[in-house]
Design an enzyme around this catalytic site. Structure first.
Site, mmCIF file in Angstrom:
data_model
loop_
_atom_site.group_PDB
_atom_site.id
_atom_site.type_symbol
_atom_site.label_atom_id
_atom_site.label_comp_id
_atom_site.label_asym_id
_atom_site.label_seq_id
_atom_site.Cartn_x
_atom_site.Cartn_y
_atom_site.Cartn_z
ATOM 1 N N ASP A 160 0.913 -1.298 -0.210
ATOM 2 C CA ASP A 160 -0.114 -0.026 0.077
ATOM 3 C C ASP A 160 0.816 1.279 -0.060
ATOM 4 O O ASP A 160 0.565 2.209 -0.478
ATOM 5 C CB ASP A 160 -0.988 0.010 1.300
ATOM 6 C CG ASP A 160 -2.107 -0.738 0.796
ATOM 7 O OD1 ASP A 160 -2.644 -1.532 1.886
ATOM 8 O OD2 ASP A 160 -2.615 -0.352 -0.178
ATOM 9 N N GLU A 201 -6.895 1.097 0.793
ATOM 10 C CA GLU A 201 -6.213 2.151 1.302
ATOM 11 C C GLU A 201 -6.489 3.234 0.265
ATOM 12 O O GLU A 201 -5.672 3.200 -0.665
ATOM 13 C CB GLU A 201 -5.014 1.998 1.813
ATOM 14 C CG GLU A 201 -4.367 3.122 2.583
ATOM 15 C CD GLU A 201 -3.046 3.021 3.055
ATOM 16 O OE1 GLU A 201 -2.568 2.045 3.706
ATOM 17 O OE2 GLU A 201 -2.038 3.469 2.322
ATOM 18 N N HIS A 251 -14.978 8.316 -18.145
ATOM 19 C CA HIS A 251 -15.274 8.596 -19.233
ATOM 20 C C HIS A 251 -14.391 9.464 -20.084
ATOM 21 O O HIS A 251 -13.857 10.280 -19.534
ATOM 22 C CB HIS A 251 -16.713 9.237 -19.161
ATOM 23 C CG HIS A 251 -17.944 8.616 -18.482
ATOM 24 N ND1 HIS A 251 -18.484 7.565 -19.341
ATOM 25 C CD2 HIS A 251 -18.383 8.810 -17.393
ATOM 26 C CE1 HIS A 251 -19.325 7.057 -18.752
ATOM 27 N NE2 HIS A 251 -19.363 7.712 -17.274
ATOM 28 N N CYS A 301 -13.631 5.113 -23.133
ATOM 29 C CA CYS A 301 -14.221 5.270 -24.746
ATOM 30 C C CYS A 301 -13.073 5.912 -25.405
ATOM 31 O O CYS A 301 -12.527 6.767 -24.946
ATOM 32 C CB CYS A 301 -15.423 6.076 -24.735
ATOM 33 S SG CYS A 301 -16.993 5.245 -23.629
#
Lengths: 614, 389
Positions: free
Chosen positions: B79, B118, B164, B206
């Protein structure tokens, strides 16, 4: 721009305009009618689709199991309702609390301006009961409403039962992001109006109600349920609201999408969709569906309890369960699942429904016509008025070449304004009388004539209306001297422009009302002059007046609903329509009655004055 | 005597040569194992995983990022070396019917949220500015270590973006965008500041291929889920939750990574084959022209795993030696304790240089000197030997 500033060209244009004015007007009128009829032709319409991204598709699992228990609750509700003889407030409060809702009641009372003979009420007192299901983890900023009316007799028992069943099921779920308010309103629209006014702290109609003790945040969407049978064969959605306002098309799309997913037969205007749009009967079916929607929208009435929500920018619709003679029946569990699916999708909303259209016409549940497609029909009618106005302007601008007007010409400038203003003022005064007299003087009318108050109101209205017809003869006694050729032209110009603006504004807000009025008034406005044959034009003018438009609409509406009426019944229905219209205005703020009384009728009277111009 | 000397010279020559040969072999052997160890040139691994979209209907983007996080952690990156940026909290969204979970497979097979996630940048902190600051290291001094990308010139960094996007941009949080030019410039800044050794850039949006078109810094390999003009599609909806759970490309990427373990030898060519058009509907693309090594020789674990073969265990470790307890009655030595002087400044200032221990010269040096002496005497004759002795 040599076209308009070059005097030769201008004269040529103007002569073209005056020569071709009448043919163009006639052409435009028929084009408008054809355009309107063509709107329901399926290739000219668009398929409905979900516009709101947050709602997504019908991707949800509906698990409502307790339809039978809901019906048992409905029977209990019916029994208590009969015992109490009205709304069983205590039983409802106890039941809702047992389901884990926060329950509150609201008392309201209203004295109607005159007795309502359709619903048989005059002094209305009632109680609304509503329970709020608080969202388990969300802040109380948004809410959804599910309502069912408490109707007299045995109506809508199953709606209240299903509402309580859904409340119980919804309470066990953890995924609600908005509060859900389950409302049972008494005296349908009056109770709903009291609740909405109390919720939003407004008082627009002078009703008396107790303030609401519990609130749930801003309402995002609402559904009203009307279910009077244990099984249904189809579900009907009612969209038309007060003043012809419609909810966002996404709500109808959502309903249709779920109907298709669950497999329930869904209708609009109570008519089942047909697939054969290329046949004559299929096309006429679509036309009739659209005409029903147009007439319902034009009446300005709220055709379901949902109609009053729209004014507060809350998208709402009424879902009616219809039980007719069909083989395939849908039980209460399935209806419950459909509502559960719709509410889960509405729960996903992040903002109010705004992505889809607010102005549309639906020839069927799967196709729609948006404002961009239907407005040209009205535009063509408005063009007729503008052409007529241009024609009059041209006539006024060119000095008359007749000798007989030589004397009058000198005086015209001084009496011109007065001769125009007087009919205007008198028409509007008549309109004001039509608006105020029926309700104000109903007691006097009841004293003098043996009629009930409702009949008194309606008959007073008709009397004032007819009295206005006698005005032109009397107006001319007031004005000294006679009117001139210029005078009526100026009056007609003013009247035509006034009508154009009036109808334009009406069509923007309530397209159906504007279009129907335009269909009858635009021919009146175009052809009326003092020189047309008086008797024939008088008859035509009266037939095309708003009152007769309403009478014909009543008959056509009954025809479309496949319940044709005889002339007697039609006349009684017509009188009740007028009284309902006046009541709607006083109770809920519907604007159709003031619009017709204060604006459309005076405008028509102006044309009546022009016809009888001396 | 000359006869004896000749023999002794020959012998010493051979001895020196043998010693030289042994030493060279030893060095070569060292070189080979070290070469295996350092063939990619990196000594540590970092991962920057970003989900850029919020709202409930973008559940799948958070699930994408969390599933890559899960794979990366399982393969050994801790982490402290992962910068996880999630733009919205799906696990605790009011609409989640299973609170505190984010599922990647339908029927709730796999919860990628768990209880050891985390998140370094959460909610509205995921902005273009913060993302670029993390990459370039230009963070205010008060930023905690967990929010920094503390990479050096020997770090291999995995950067994963999802959300997006469009032709040349990626939308952050519905309010701003990062363009492909900005991203390429950020990577160039990283190269000039020597903040990475090699970089693997994966994007699942996309028209994702447009985001790597403008890269111009060396040692970057890029993968995208769709070409310009194509949409990346979502994989499967879960009806109980009511949303799409994953995007197709990341779903198949996750399935591919589930087969990789910290010691596996799969290389990048296998990664390029993940999600062909038949499964993904869109055409995944990749770019390797800026990368110096051959992709076939690049291991998956060079980016997704760690150099240290770390194995995360959830089991408790049993300490075998019992801890001896003092019996009662034994005297506890009473002695005053004092702290050792942490900064013995006075000692440092006044200290004398320490005597170094004497080491005998190494064998190599000894042999070298012997060789030099022998060559000298061979060249210049043995008669000079008497001048020395």
């Amino acid at each position: 721009m040599g076209l308009l500033s070059d005097p030769n060209r201008r004269r040529a244009l103007i002569s073209l305009l005056t020569r071709l004015n009448a043919p163009i007007c006639v052409l435009c009128y028929f084009a408008a009618v054809c355009w309107f009829m063509g709107l329901s032709f399926e290739p000219f319409t668009l398929r409905t689709y979900m516009s709101e991204n947050a709602m997504g598709s019908t991707m949800v699992e509906e698990r409502f199991p307790a339809g039978e228990r809901a019906l048992a609750t409905a029977k209990e509700f019916g029994a208590h309702k009969k015992k109490v003889g009205g709304m069983p407030v205590d039983w409802l409060v106890k039941t809702m609390q047992a389901r884990g809702l926060e329950v509150f009641t609201q008392r309201f009372s209203r004295t109607l301006p005159f007795p309502d003979e359709n619903n048989e009420r005059y002094i209305v007192e009632g109680t609304n009961v509503y329970g709020i299901l608080r969202a388990p983890r969300a802040p109380r900023t948004e809410a959804l409403v599910l309502s069912a009316p408490c109707s007299p007799g045995d109506d809508n028992n199953q709606a209240v039962g299903l509402l309580l069943g859904l409340a119980h099921y919804f309470r066990n779920q953890v995924f609600w992001a908005k509060d859900i308010i389950f409302l049972v309103n008494e005296h349908d629209l009056i109770g709903m109006q009291a609740w909405l006014e109390g919720y939003h702290h407004t008082n627009t109609t002078g009703m008396d109600w107790s303030p609401l003790q519990g609130r749930g945040g801003s309402i995002q969407a609402a559904l009203s349920l009307e279910l009077s049978s244990d099984v249904v064969t189809s579900l009907d959605i009612v969209l038309e609201g007060l003043n012809g306002q419609l909810p966002n098309l996404d709500l109808a799309n959502l309903f249709y999408a779920f109907c298709q997913k669950i497999g329930v037969l869904c209708t609009i205007q109570g008519r089942i969709q047909r697939n054969d749009w290329d046949s004559v009967s299929g096309y006429s079916h679509a036309v009739q569906t659209m005409m029903l929607m147009v007439m319902k929208q034009a009446s300005g009435r709220s055709w379901g309890d949902h109609g009053l929500f729209l004014r507060y920018h809350i998208e709402a619709a009424t879902i009616k369960g219809i039980n007719s003679f069909r083989q395939y029946k849908t039980d209460a569990t399935t209806v419950g699942r459909l509502l559960e699916g719709m509410y889960r999708k509405l729960n996903n909303l992040l903002e109010r429904l705004h992505q889809s259209y607010f102005f549309y016409l639906m020839p069927s549940l799967s196709h729609f016509v948006s404002i961009g497609y239907y407005m040209p029909a009205f535009g063509l009618l408005a063009v007729i008025l503008l052409l007529r106005a241009l024609d009059l302007w041209v006539q006024l601008a060119t000095p008359p070449s007749r000798n007989e007007d030589g004397v009058a010409d000198i005086e015209q400038s001084s009496t011109g304004v007065l001769s125009v203003l007087t009919p205007l003022v008198i028409s509007h005064l008549t309109g004001a009388a039509l608006y105020m007299l029926p309700v104000r003087f109903q007691e006097m009318a009841v004293e003098h004539f043996q009629v009930s108050e409702t009949e008194a109101v309606v008959l007073t209205a008709i009397a004032v209306y007819t009295g206005g017809l006698a005005l032109p003869h009397n107006t001319h006694r007031l004005i000294s001297g006679e009117g001139t050729e210029q005078g009526w032209r100026v009056l007609k110009l003013v009247a035509v422009l006034y009508l154009a603006v009036l109808l334009g504004c009406t069509a923007l807000i309530n397209f159906s009302l504007g279009f129907i009025l335009a269909l009858t008034l635009v021919p009146v406005a175009s052809f009326v002059t003092p020189h047309v044959p008086k008797l024939l034009s008088a008859v035509v003018l009266v037939i095309l007046s708003p009152a007769f438009t309403l009478l014909f609409s009543v008959f056509i509406f009954q025809e479309l609903q496949e319940m044709p009426v005889s002339f007697q019944d039609g006349w009684m229905l017509y009188l009740s329509v007028i009284s309902q219209g006046i009541l709607d205005h006083y109770l809920y703020g519907s604007l159709v009655y003031p619009l017709i009384a204060l604006m459309v009728y005076p405008c028509w009277l102006l044309f009546w004055n022009i016809l009888f111009w001396k | 005597v000359a006869y004896l000397c000749f023999y002794s010279v020959q012998l010493s020559n051979m001895l020196a040569a043998i010693i030289m040969l042994i030493f060279i072999c030893f060095c070569v052997h060292f070189q080979n194992t070290a070469g295996q160890f350092f063939s990619s040139g990196h000594t540590n691994n970092w991962a920057v995983l970003v989900c850029t979209s919020r709202f409930w209907f973008n559940y799948r983007h958070v699930a994408n990022t969390l599933s890559v996080y899960r794979s990366v952690k399982r393969l050994g990156i801790p982490d402290s070396h992962i910068v996880l940026m999630l733009a919205d909290d799906m696990a605790c969204n009011h609409r989640n019917p299973k609170p505190a979970t984010v599922f990647s497979h339908r029927n709730m097979e796999l919860n990628v949220y768990g209880d050891d996630v985390e998140v370094d940048y959460r909610g509205y902190e995921v902005t273009v500015e913060n993302f670029l600051r993390v990459l370039t290291g230009r963070l205010p001094p008060s930023t905690p270590r967990s929010k920094r990308l503390l990479s050096d010139d020997r770090s291999n960094i995995l950067i994963y973006l999802t959300g997006h996007g469009g032709n040349g941009f990626l939308k952050f949080q519905d309010s701003e965008e990062i363009s492909n030019v900005e991203l390429a410039d950020a990577f160039e800044q990283m190269w000039q500041k020597r903040r990475y050794n090699e970089l693997l850039f994966i994007i699942d949006t996309c028209q994702g291929a447009s985001m790597y078109e403008r890269f111009y810094s060396p040692n970057i390999m890029a993968l995208a889920s769709s070409q310009v003009g194509e949409d990346s599609l979502s994989h499967q909806p879960d009806l109980a939750i009511g949303v799409h759970l994953m995007d197709r490309y990341t779903f198949y990427l996750l399935e591919f990574l589930e087969d990789i373990h910290p010691a596996s030898k799969s290389n990048m060519n296998d990664l390029f084959k993940v999600c062909p058009k038949s499964q993904c509907v869109s055409t995944p693309g990749h770019r390797t022209d800026l990368f110096l090594r051959d992709p076939g020789s690049v291991l998956i674990t060079d980016f997704f795993g760690s150099v240290r073969k770390v194995e995360i265990t959830m089991e408790a470790i049993h300490l075998t030696d019992p801890i001896l307890q003092l019996e009662d009655g034994e005297e506890v030595q009473e002695k005053t304790y004092s702290y050792v002087d942490q900064l013995p400044v006075s000692e440092i200032i006044h200290q004398k240089p320490k005597q170094k221990d004497w080491h005998p010269p190494d064998g190599f040096i000894l042999g070298l000197w012997t060789l030099i002496l022998l060559v000298f005497f061979k060249t210049y004759g043995i008669k000079h030997l008497k001048h020395i002795f």
